[in-house]
Design an enzyme around this catalytic site. Structure first.
Site, PDB file in Angstrom:
ATOM      1  N   CYS A 186     -19.791  -5.411   2.923  1.00 18.10           N
ATOM      2  CA  CYS A 186     -19.037  -4.250   3.381  1.00 18.10           C
ATOM      3  C   CYS A 186     -17.696  -4.257   2.657  1.00 18.10           C
ATOM      4  O   CYS A 186     -17.153  -5.332   2.376  1.00 18.10           O
ATOM      5  CB  CYS A 186     -18.820  -4.348   4.890  1.00 18.10           C
ATOM      6  SG  CYS A 186     -17.812  -3.000   5.535  1.00 18.10           S
ATOM      7  N   CYS A 210     -17.015  -8.649   4.959  1.00 21.03           N
ATOM      8  CA  CYS A 210     -16.277  -7.417   4.667  1.00 21.03           C
ATOM      9  C   CYS A 210     -15.051  -7.753   3.827  1.00 21.03           C
ATOM     10  O   CYS A 210     -14.332  -8.710   4.129  1.00 21.03           O
ATOM     11  CB  CYS A 210     -15.825  -6.767   5.967  1.00 21.03           C
ATOM     12  SG  CYS A 210     -17.168  -6.551   7.139  1.00 21.03           S
ATOM     13  N   CYS A 255     -19.369   2.588   8.203  1.00 26.06           N
ATOM     14  CA  CYS A 255     -18.637   1.899   9.263  1.00 26.06           C
ATOM     15  C   CYS A 255     -17.385   2.739   9.495  1.00 26.06           C
ATOM     16  O   CYS A 255     -16.538   2.848   8.602  1.00 26.06           O
ATOM     17  CB  CYS A 255     -18.271   0.490   8.803  1.00 26.06           C
ATOM     18  SG  CYS A 255     -17.202  -0.386   9.961  1.00 26.06           S
ATOM     19  N   CYS A 281       0.515   0.088  10.346  1.00 26.49           N
ATOM     20  CA  CYS A 281       0.024  -0.925   9.409  1.00 26.49           C
ATOM     21  C   CYS A 281       1.125  -1.763   8.760  1.00 26.49           C
ATOM     22  O   CYS A 281       2.086  -1.227   8.197  1.00 26.49           O
ATOM     23  CB  CYS A 281      -0.802  -0.240   8.330  1.00 26.49           C
ATOM     24  SG  CYS A 281      -1.536  -1.425   7.193  1.00 26.49           S
ATOM     25  N   ARG A 311     -18.172  -2.173  17.542  1.00 20.44           N
ATOM     26  CA  ARG A 311     -17.494  -3.418  17.157  1.00 20.44           C
ATOM     27  C   ARG A 311     -16.125  -3.591  17.803  1.00 20.44           C
ATOM     28  O   ARG A 311     -15.305  -2.670  17.802  1.00 20.44           O
ATOM     29  CB  ARG A 311     -17.323  -3.442  15.636  1.00 20.44           C
ATOM     30  CG  ARG A 311     -16.434  -4.578  15.198  1.00 20.44           C
ATOM     31  CD  ARG A 311     -16.331  -4.700  13.733  1.00 20.44           C
ATOM     32  NE  ARG A 311     -17.626  -4.977  13.172  1.00 20.44           N
ATOM     33  CZ  ARG A 311     -17.903  -4.858  11.885  1.00 20.44           C
ATOM     34  NH1 ARG A 311     -16.977  -4.439  11.064  1.00 20.44           N
ATOM     35  NH2 ARG A 311     -19.097  -5.143  11.427  1.00 20.44           N
ATOM     36  N   CYS A 314       0.336   4.794   6.983  1.00 21.83           N
ATOM     37  CA  CYS A 314      -0.280   4.617   8.317  1.00 21.83           C
ATOM     38  C   CYS A 314       0.732   3.887   9.217  1.00 21.83           C
ATOM     39  O   CYS A 314       1.121   2.747   8.923  1.00 21.83           O
ATOM     40  CB  CYS A 314      -1.570   3.823   8.204  1.00 21.83           C
ATOM     41  SG  CYS A 314      -2.667   4.468   6.914  1.00 21.83           S
ATOM     42  N   CYS A 354       0.853  -1.190   0.000  1.00 20.72           N
ATOM     43  CA  CYS A 354       0.000   0.000   0.000  1.00 20.72           C
ATOM     44  C   CYS A 354       0.894   1.247   0.000  1.00 20.72           C
ATOM     45  O   CYS A 354       1.858   1.324   0.758  1.00 20.72           O
ATOM     46  CB  CYS A 354      -0.902  -0.012   1.238  1.00 20.72           C
ATOM     47  SG  CYS A 354      -1.980   1.423   1.298  1.00 20.72           S
TER      48      CYS A 354
HETATM   49  S1  SF4 Z   1      -4.230   1.141   6.945  1.00 23.07           S
HETATM   50 FE1  SF4 Z   1      -2.623   0.035   5.784  1.00 23.07          FE
HETATM   51  S2  SF4 Z   1      -3.703  -0.743   3.968  1.00 23.07           S
HETATM   52 FE2  SF4 Z   1      -4.996   0.870   4.854  1.00 23.07          FE
HETATM   53  S3  SF4 Z   1      -4.406   2.750   3.822  1.00 23.07           S
HETATM   54 FE3  SF4 Z   1      -3.141   2.647   5.668  1.00 23.07          FE
HETATM   55  S4  SF4 Z   1      -1.242   1.611   4.997  1.00 23.07           S
HETATM   56 FE4  SF4 Z   1      -2.792   1.223   3.411  1.00 23.07          FE
END
Ligand code: SF4
Length: 329
Positions: free
Chosen positions: A128, A97, A188, A60, A260, A57, A53
């Site tokens: 979802c 989901c 959500c 993550c 949740r 974040c 990705c």
């Molecule tokens: S949480 Fe992870 S998968 Fe989702 S946008 Fe952020 S880096 Fe990408």
């Protein structure tokens, strides 16, 4: 009890700061006014495209920027998704989901996700998706295909947000949620606790959610699962009581929303989870994995449900099952 969208931060703080047992007692009272006691909505989450990705974040494992040792996977085939959805339904899930590690879906991905939504919906499951940012046209096409919910978390308070993500803004997130609402889908949206934020940030997150013109129908309250290789791998662990307080306040200020239990549940004892249900949580993810992090498996959940006398909300019959019923009537 009227649903309020005008909560002030001070009011939310006063709820949050109550003695713990008073807070949990109040939350359970609110819960019983709006939901059937001892009934839990069960969802299953499947990763339809894993890793690489472009977003950053900090919690993550799927971000391409961190060395989390995650094995990336390309889009998985629609027929495999359908088999997984069917098995989730047979195990008692009422919602399926599907998550993809994208900044946003590209136009070339749209036929793939739309076909998936149509087919999962036809099984009689609520659908979802969580695919990153959406524009208005994408939201409308997903709604037309039968998507019931779109997940897009705020993650944390507006003030703390830039410590966690720099590649999209808090307002970008609100824009996507607005497109989802405009298209007529259910929202959500929740957050993660234990990111190194303060109690004030947890209050800020709840304030943001509870002052939306319509509360999210589903509010996941995740507990950080620290992942080696990510910038938050060594963050100080948050007290479980703080997570329970966040759940209880969410229940009181968003009385019609499903609250949740999401990531972080597998590391909690049965009694911690029971306390979370007491505080008004009434939805969870079942299955061995939540996208990439470990989760309490179905067997463990069935045992926990039996121990606590909980039942899962029933999935609806599929279109095929309804057709057979109508023909044999
Ligand atoms: S949480 Fe992870 S998968 Fe989702 S946008 Fe952020 S880096 Fe990408």
């Amino acid at each position: 009890m009227t649903v309020r969208n005008d909560w002030t931060r001070d009011e939310i703080q006063a709820l949050y700061d109550q003695p713990f047992l008073d807070l949990v007692f109040e939350a359970q009272g609110v819960h019983r006014q709006h939901f059937q006691a001892n009934t839990i909505q069960v969802s299953t989450l499947l990763s339809i495209k894993t890793g690489k990705c472009p977003e950053d974040c900090k919690y993550c494992s799927q971000s391409a920027r961190y060395d989390s040792k995650l094995e990336a996977e390309k889009r998985i085939a629609v027929d495999k998704v359908i088999r997984e959805a069917l098995s989730a339904k047979e195990s008692g899930s009422s919602r399926f989901c599907m998550g993809a590690a994208w900044r946003n879906p590209h136009e070339r991905d749209m036929p793939y996700v739309l076909e998936m939504v149509r087919e999962v919906k036809a099984l009689g499951l609520e659908t979802c998706m969580t695919l990153g940012m959406l524009n208005q046209s994408q939201a409308e096409r997903l709604k037309d295909a039968g998507l019931d919910y779109y997940n897009h978390n705020l993650d944390t308070s507006r003030e703390y947000y830039s410590h966690i993500i720099s590649t999209r803004t808090f307002d970008d997130r609100l824009d996507t949620l607005d497109h989802v609402r405009q298209a007529g889908m259910k929202v959500c949206s929740g957050g993660i606790v234990g990111l190194g934020e303060s109690r004030n940030d947890r209050i800020g997150l709840l304030h943001e959610l509870a002052t939306m013109p319509v509360h999210p129908e589903s509010v996941p309250i995740n507990m950080l699962v620290p992942i080696e290789g990510t910038p938050l791998a060594d963050v100080e662990k948050l007290e479980v009581t703080e997570w329970i307080r966040t759940i209880a306040v969410a229940r009181i200020i968003m009385p019609h929303s499903y609250i949740r239990l999401s990531a972080g549940r597998e590391s909690l004892s049965d009694s911690d989870q029971a306390l979370a249900f007491m505080a008004g949580a009434n939805s969870l993810f079942s299955g061995e994995k939540l996208l990439t992090t470990p989760n309490a498996g179905e067997g463990k959940d069935q045992l926990l449900f039996a121990k606590l006398g909980l039942t899962a909300e029933k999935p609806k019959p599929s279109i095929a099952e309804l057709t057979v019923d109508a023909m044999s009537a």
